[in-house]
Design an enzyme around this catalytic site. Structure first.
Site, PDB file in Angstrom:
ATOM      1  N   SER A 189       6.644 -21.109  17.438  1.00 18.02           N
ATOM      2  CA  SER A 189       7.313 -19.933  16.887  1.00 18.02           C
ATOM      3  C   SER A 189       8.795 -19.951  17.272  1.00 18.02           C
ATOM      4  O   SER A 189       9.494 -20.903  16.967  1.00 18.02           O
ATOM      5  CB  SER A 189       6.600 -18.663  17.368  1.00 18.02           C
ATOM      6  OG  SER A 189       7.042 -17.529  16.661  1.00 18.02           O
ATOM      7  N   ASP A 343       1.268 -18.185   6.694  1.00 17.33           N
ATOM      8  CA  ASP A 343       2.309 -17.842   7.664  1.00 17.33           C
ATOM      9  C   ASP A 343       3.617 -17.635   6.913  1.00 17.33           C
ATOM     10  O   ASP A 343       4.000 -18.472   6.079  1.00 17.33           O
ATOM     11  CB  ASP A 343       2.452 -18.981   8.686  1.00 17.33           C
ATOM     12  CG  ASP A 343       3.510 -18.729   9.745  1.00 17.33           C
ATOM     13  OD1 ASP A 343       4.017 -17.598   9.831  1.00 17.33           O
ATOM     14  OD2 ASP A 343       3.819 -19.669  10.497  1.00 17.33           O
ATOM     15  N   HIS A 373       0.024 -17.649  11.690  1.00 17.39           N
ATOM     16  CA  HIS A 373       0.971 -17.676  12.801  1.00 17.39           C
ATOM     17  C   HIS A 373       0.281 -17.265  14.100  1.00 17.39           C
ATOM     18  O   HIS A 373      -0.341 -16.212  14.180  1.00 17.39           O
ATOM     19  CB  HIS A 373       2.149 -16.737  12.524  1.00 17.39           C
ATOM     20  CG  HIS A 373       3.339 -17.021  13.380  1.00 17.39           C
ATOM     21  ND1 HIS A 373       4.255 -18.001  13.063  1.00 17.39           N
ATOM     22  CD2 HIS A 373       3.749 -16.497  14.557  1.00 17.39           C
ATOM     23  CE1 HIS A 373       5.184 -18.043  13.992  1.00 17.39           C
ATOM     24  NE2 HIS A 373       4.899 -17.147  14.913  1.00 17.39           N
TER      25      HIS A 373
END
Length: 404
Positions: A189, A343, A373
């Site tokens: 991320s 995502d 995610h």
């Protein structure tokens, strides 16, 4: 009497938190997702936690961020008897090093891990299981970097800490049984953002060995276009809802959250920069198969100088590595990029993959067709919150490390 008061406050907290919970958009999970009900349940729990955090801040009990950090740090750490785990400081940056105890011939590979959390959440403790997993499964020395968090330490302190830790480790790698030519940077991320930014910052360093590779796990890489196909298709898919991603991103930059609405009404990018960025950030560069679930081209929006001034720091390659110049991209190390179909950040990874490959950089791409995610992080946590896609992603990363 005190017990009744505690019970009353607990019930009040729950009801008010539920009210905040319903402020969030409802989850939109495609029917083709095999673990659909499980993700719904996880989404509801997560929204409740975010709602409770907002409520506790509103009534002055604790800050929203402190509560969320406490929840993340509450994940039970996994002490592995096969690893030597020690805390150090690289310059002023806190790190935790995981070294396999098993004897080996020669020097091991080294992995610097930058955790996710949009620069405001996450910690060495929260990512203990992740780093233990990679150290054990790949027989590597893993350095978990405890960079400072915003807003207490404003952006770009997080990047500066990661860069400092990386340089220190590359200079001292042999002290930890690591071959300095086998150092890899890795992150998930926003940790993937930091990974890409650190790799870019090191390309012109002649006083250090070259990085062996970079591993980007569903990274955030640009803030130019929030209307790419993945943002449209997955805006309501847990855990990173589009609205949540924009809000947390602006807070990371210490900007007003009210700007989230303005981003969709006006353009923060002047025409000359639009022409430049379109070479790298455009739905035209997304393969057609990733538009099959629906995509509507965005309409032209008027330019706002006020909004440009507000969000301009986000166009720096430190925050948006996809906007780095070609001369930098062409010198980057080999990459592993993991993307997830469900995502909002999927297309960031696809666009970065294209840029690297266009410059002859070798890319190993792992696309999780049922991924969302955070799935890799949940997989190492195990138990009922682990999803099949995350386990597959972990296996692919370890396979890649084995080639390094």
């Amino acid at each position: 009497m005190e017990l009744l008061l505690v019970i009353f406050l607990a019930i009040l907290t729950v009801f008010v938190a539920i009210a905040f919970y319903y402020e969030h958009p409802k989850a939109e999970i495609p029917h083709g997702f095999s673990q659909r009900q499980k993700l719904y349940v996880f989404h509801y729990i997560l929204n409740f936690v975010f709602g409770l955090a907002k409520f506790l801040e509103k009534v002055g009990i604790t800050s929203e961020l402190y509560f969320l950090r406490t929840i993340m740090d509450g994940i039970p750490p996994l002490k592995d008897k096969h690893l030597l785990i020690e805390d150090f400081k690289f310059e002023k940056v806190e790190v935790r090093i995981y070294q396999p105890k098993m004897a080996t011939t020669g020097l091991r590979r080294g992995i610097l891990y930058f955790h996710g959390g949009i620069g405001q959440l996450g910690s060495i403790r929260a990512y203990e299981r992740t780093c233990c997993y990679f150290a054990r499964k790949s027989n590597s020395v893993v350095v978990s970097v405890g960079y400072r968090l915003a807003p207490e330490h404003p952006y770009p302190s997080q990047f500066e800490d990661c860069l400092t830790a990386t340089i220190h480790f590359m200079r001292t790698a042999q002290d930890y049984g690591v071959n300095p030519l086998r150092v890899i940077v890795c992150g998930d991320s926003s940790g993937g953002t930091l990974t890409a930014a650190v790799a870019q910052a090191l390309v012109n360093r002649r006083d250090l060995p070259k990085l062996r590779a970079q591993i980007l796990i569903y990274p955030f890489l640009q803030c130019v276009d929030f209307n790419l196909p993945s943002y449209q298709q997955n805006e309501g898919v847990p855990v990173l809802l589009k609205e949540r991603a924009l809000a947390l991103g602006l807070r990371y930059l210490n900007k007003e959250l009210s700007a989230t609405e303005a981003v969709f009404k006006v353009s923060p990018i002047p025409e000359d920069l639009q022409l430049k960025y379109q070479k790298w950030v455009s739905p035209d560069h997304i393969p057609h198969e990733f538009k099959a679930r629906g995509y509507k081209p965005s309409t032209t929006r008027p330019f706002s100088k006020e909004l440009y001034t507000l969000v301009r720091p986000g166009f720096d390659p430190i925050f948006s590595p996809l906007l780095a110049e070609d001369s930098v991209i062409a010198q980057l190390p080999e990459a592993f990029i993991l993307t997830c179909e469900f995502d909002v950040l999927r297309d960031d990874g696809l666009l970065y993959k294209k840029r690297l490959e266009d410059h002859g950089i070798k890319v190993t791409w792992c696309h999780l067709q049922e991924g969302f995610h955070g799935t890799v992080f949940l997989a190492v946590c195990g138990g009922v919150i682990a999803f099949q896609s995350g386990s597959k992603g972990l296996e692919k990363i370890v396979d890649f490390l084995g080639l390094m």
